[in-house]
Write a protein that holds these residues in place. Structure first.
Motif, mmCIF file in Angstrom:
data_model
loop_
_atom_site.group_PDB
_atom_site.id
_atom_site.type_symbol
_atom_site.label_atom_id
_atom_site.label_comp_id
_atom_site.label_asym_id
_atom_site.label_seq_id
_atom_site.Cartn_x
_atom_site.Cartn_y
_atom_site.Cartn_z
ATOM 1 N N GLY A 82 0.927 -1.331 -0.478
ATOM 2 C CA GLY A 82 -0.334 0.010 0.230
ATOM 3 C C GLY A 82 0.629 1.048 -0.447
ATOM 4 N N VAL A 83 1.759 1.178 -0.746
ATOM 5 C CA VAL A 83 3.502 2.630 -0.424
ATOM 6 C C VAL A 83 2.607 3.314 -2.315
ATOM 7 C CG1 VAL A 83 4.853 3.480 -0.719
ATOM 8 C CG2 VAL A 83 4.539 1.386 0.610
ATOM 9 N N ARG A 84 2.543 4.503 -2.240
ATOM 10 C CA ARG A 84 1.656 5.146 -3.298
ATOM 11 C C ARG A 84 3.580 5.688 -3.574
ATOM 12 N NH1 ARG A 84 0.135 11.211 -3.914
ATOM 13 N NH2 ARG A 84 -0.240 11.232 -5.924
ATOM 14 N N TYR A 85 3.624 5.361 -5.033
ATOM 15 C CA TYR A 85 5.351 5.965 -5.519
ATOM 16 C C TYR A 85 4.957 6.271 -6.877
ATOM 17 C CZ TYR A 85 4.298 2.184 -9.205
ATOM 18 O OH TYR A 85 3.889 1.604 -10.930
ATOM 19 N N ALA A 86 6.125 6.705 -7.633
ATOM 20 C CA ALA A 86 6.496 7.648 -8.506
ATOM 21 C C ALA A 86 7.843 7.022 -9.042
ATOM 22 C CB ALA A 86 5.629 8.920 -8.526
ATOM 23 N N LEU A 87 8.140 7.105 -10.142
ATOM 24 C CA LEU A 87 9.917 6.784 -10.480
ATOM 25 C C LEU A 87 10.489 8.050 -11.169
ATOM 26 C CD1 LEU A 87 9.646 3.159 -12.804
ATOM 27 C CD2 LEU A 87 10.762 3.879 -10.739
ATOM 28 N N SER A 88 11.262 8.900 -10.819
ATOM 29 C CA SER A 88 11.598 9.891 -11.372
ATOM 30 C C SER A 88 13.648 9.352 -11.958
ATOM 31 C CB SER A 88 12.423 10.701 -10.361
ATOM 32 O OG SER A 88 12.119 12.164 -10.547
ATOM 33 N N GLY A 89 13.805 10.446 -12.153
ATOM 34 C CA GLY A 89 15.759 10.149 -12.502
ATOM 35 C C GLY A 89 15.797 9.773 -13.999
ATOM 36 N N PRO A 90 16.391 9.343 -14.010
ATOM 37 C CA PRO A 90 17.349 8.325 -15.834
ATOM 38 C C PRO A 90 16.222 7.654 -15.522
ATOM 39 C CG PRO A 90 19.006 9.173 -14.418
ATOM 40 C CD PRO A 90 17.822 9.502 -13.854
ATOM 41 N N SER A 91 15.710 6.414 -14.374
ATOM 42 C CA SER A 91 14.704 5.455 -15.168
ATOM 43 C C SER A 91 13.548 5.716 -14.952
ATOM 44 C CB SER A 91 14.837 4.527 -13.405
ATOM 45 O OG SER A 91 14.153 5.899 -12.325
ATOM 46 N N GLY A 92 12.789 7.002 -14.742
ATOM 47 C CA GLY A 92 11.669 7.481 -15.366
ATOM 48 C C GLY A 92 12.004 8.329 -16.157
ATOM 49 N N ALA A 93 12.784 8.510 -16.963
ATOM 50 C CA ALA A 93 12.845 8.870 -18.178
ATOM 51 C C ALA A 93 13.095 8.438 -19.226
ATOM 52 C CB ALA A 93 13.876 10.702 -18.161
ATOM 53 N N LEU A 126 11.717 5.940 -19.359
ATOM 54 C CA LEU A 126 10.237 5.320 -20.315
ATOM 55 C C LEU A 126 9.340 6.397 -21.042
ATOM 56 C CD1 LEU A 126 9.281 3.607 -16.738
ATOM 57 C CD2 LEU A 126 9.744 2.439 -18.138
ATOM 58 N N ILE A 127 9.968 7.515 -21.013
ATOM 59 C CA ILE A 127 9.656 8.737 -22.210
ATOM 60 C C ILE A 127 9.919 7.975 -23.777
ATOM 61 C CG2 ILE A 127 8.514 10.777 -22.413
ATOM 62 C CD1 ILE A 127 8.419 10.833 -19.387
ATOM 63 N N SER A 128 11.930 8.878 -22.810
ATOM 64 C CA SER A 128 12.498 9.128 -24.632
ATOM 65 C C SER A 128 14.119 8.509 -23.734
ATOM 66 C CB SER A 128 12.064 10.126 -24.930
ATOM 67 O OG SER A 128 13.609 10.138 -25.881
ATOM 68 N N GLN A 129 14.431 7.975 -24.611
ATOM 69 C CA GLN A 129 16.078 7.666 -24.521
ATOM 70 C C GLN A 129 16.726 8.765 -24.392
ATOM 71 O OE1 GLN A 129 16.790 4.151 -23.415
ATOM 72 N NE2 GLN A 129 14.147 3.408 -24.040
ATOM 73 N N ARG A 181 13.703 18.851 -21.825
ATOM 74 C CA ARG A 181 13.160 20.427 -21.573
ATOM 75 C C ARG A 181 12.848 20.855 -23.232
ATOM 76 N NH1 ARG A 181 16.097 25.999 -19.197
ATOM 77 N NH2 ARG A 181 14.395 27.019 -20.174
ATOM 78 N N ARG A 182 13.620 20.117 -24.094
ATOM 79 C CA ARG A 182 13.696 20.231 -25.674
ATOM 80 C C ARG A 182 12.810 19.607 -25.801
ATOM 81 N NH1 ARG A 182 19.070 21.152 -26.198
ATOM 82 N NH2 ARG A 182 19.378 19.017 -26.064
ATOM 83 N N GLU A 183 12.593 18.845 -25.900
ATOM 84 C CA GLU A 183 10.918 17.666 -26.248
ATOM 85 C C GLU A 183 9.825 17.518 -25.190
ATOM 86 O OE1 GLU A 183 12.638 13.906 -26.892
ATOM 87 O OE2 GLU A 183 15.015 13.925 -27.760
ATOM 88 N N ARG A 184 10.070 17.672 -24.871
ATOM 89 C CA ARG A 184 8.564 17.897 -23.917
ATOM 90 C C ARG A 184 7.845 19.381 -23.282
ATOM 91 N NH1 ARG A 184 6.815 12.655 -23.584
ATOM 92 N NH2 ARG A 184 4.753 13.179 -21.878
ATOM 93 N N LEU A 185 8.785 19.866 -22.296
ATOM 94 C CA LEU A 185 8.845 21.597 -21.825
ATOM 95 C C LEU A 185 7.932 22.282 -23.259
ATOM 96 C CD1 LEU A 185 10.304 21.253 -18.733
ATOM 97 C CD2 LEU A 185 8.168 20.247 -19.075
#
Length: 323
Positions: A221-232, A234-237, A317-321
């Motif tokens: 029952g732990v809420r979580y979210a990935l960040s850093g390179p491991s999170g990024a 999953l969106i783009s290499q 930043r260039r691709e997403r923001l």
């Protein structure tokens, strides 16, 4: 005695070049201008300029920045490049000519008003504004959206206007310079962000570790979210992750025991940070069956890593923001 600016003429071109004449000697100097004199920036810039000297006909190189600390001066000295900052410090070491001035204070410290914009509560508002930078907000609408009091919203709007980040009209306002606001936030975030707790989990791959973290978090029952390179990743290499940055709302002992995670003082393949005011969870979403923080939070965490993390942050930043 003489300084003459010369335009760069090679593929390996500095920001500017100039000629220094001292007595009968003349030195061709390459210059690099940097918006920040942070050590991580200086290391990369000094190394690049030093390499440039081997590819061009320049005799020496200097870095120009708003402020360079004693630590930054030592980096330049060790690499073999000079510097001039806009706060009065400098280092020039040419054959027969040595000038060094250090210890002058930073004239470009951020005003306290700007720092207060990025406190935990105020940053909820900044996060909301940057998530939709073109939107015109009413103070009441922003208070409703963020759960922050109308009084604090008013003070934030005034501070944003005073520092030319936003333009306020009657009871509404809109960001004028979201890019500069993001850059101010990233510097303050890097300075004040709490450290990650480091662990080692003995497992085959980063993908296996992410899958195990997800299953274990759900089980306890732990809420979580990935960040850093491991999170990024999953969106783009942007970069290949070698560790997992993992936000949780609570860190349970049984969660760590099931993972067989051992705490370590450095390195490790699992970095955990407990979210205190849910700010880091704002805007998190499910990507490839795993929760990942918002693009804004990814950017901040990547930038705070320094080095290649900052390169990945700018790609994001260039691709997403796109501001």
């Amino acid at each position: 005695k003489q300084v003459r600016v010369e335009p760069g003429q090679t593929t390996y071109k500095p920001d500017f070049g100039f000629l220094v004449a001292y007595g009968q000697r003349k030195f061709k100097v390459a210059g690099g201008v940097k918006p920040s004199g942070e050590p991580s920036v200086l290391r990369r810039s000094a190394a690049w300029l030093k390499d440039l000297l081997t590819k061009t006909k320049h005799d020496y190189a200097v870095i120009i920045a708003p402020f360079i600390s004693r630590e930054g001066a030592a980096i330049c000295r060790d690499v073999g490049v000079g510097f001039i900052d806009l706060s009065g410090n400098c280092l020039l070491s040419l054959e027969g000519l040595y000038i060094e001035r250090t210890g002058y204070p930073n004239k470009f410290k951020k005003p306290r008003e700007i720092q207060s914009l990025f406190s935990p509560k105020s940053s909820r508002v900044i996060r909301c504004l940057l998530s939709d930078p073109g939107r015109v907000w009413t103070l009441k609408g922003l208070a409703t959206e963020t759960g922050v009091s109308i009084g604090l919203i008013h003070r934030i709007a005034t501070a944003l206007e005073n520092n030319l980040f936003a333009k306020k009209e009657l009871r509404a306002f809109k960001l004028e310079d979201p890019a500069r606001l993001l850059e101010a936030w990233r510097e303050e975030y890097s300075r004040r962000a709490p450290k990650w707790a480091r662990y080692v989990v003995r497992i085959g791959s980063i993908e296996d570790l992410v899958a195990k973290l997800k299953a274990t978090a759900i089980h306890h029952g732990v809420r979580y979210a990935l960040s850093g390179p491991s999170g990024a990743s999953l969106i783009s290499q942007y970069m290949t992750p070698t560790m997992v940055h993992f936000y949780v709302d609570v860190l349970k002992q049984e969660f760590l025991e099931e993972l067989k995670a051992d705490r370590v003082p450095s390195e490790g393949n699992l970095l955990i940070r407990v979210v205190e005011q849910e700010n880091e969870f704002i805007g998190s979403r499910e990507v490839k069956d795993v929760y990942v923080v918002s693009d804004l939070q990814l950017y901040l965490d990547l930038w705070a890593m320094g080095g290649r993390g900052q390169e990945a942050a700018e790609e994001l930043r260039r691709e997403r923001l796109q501001f």
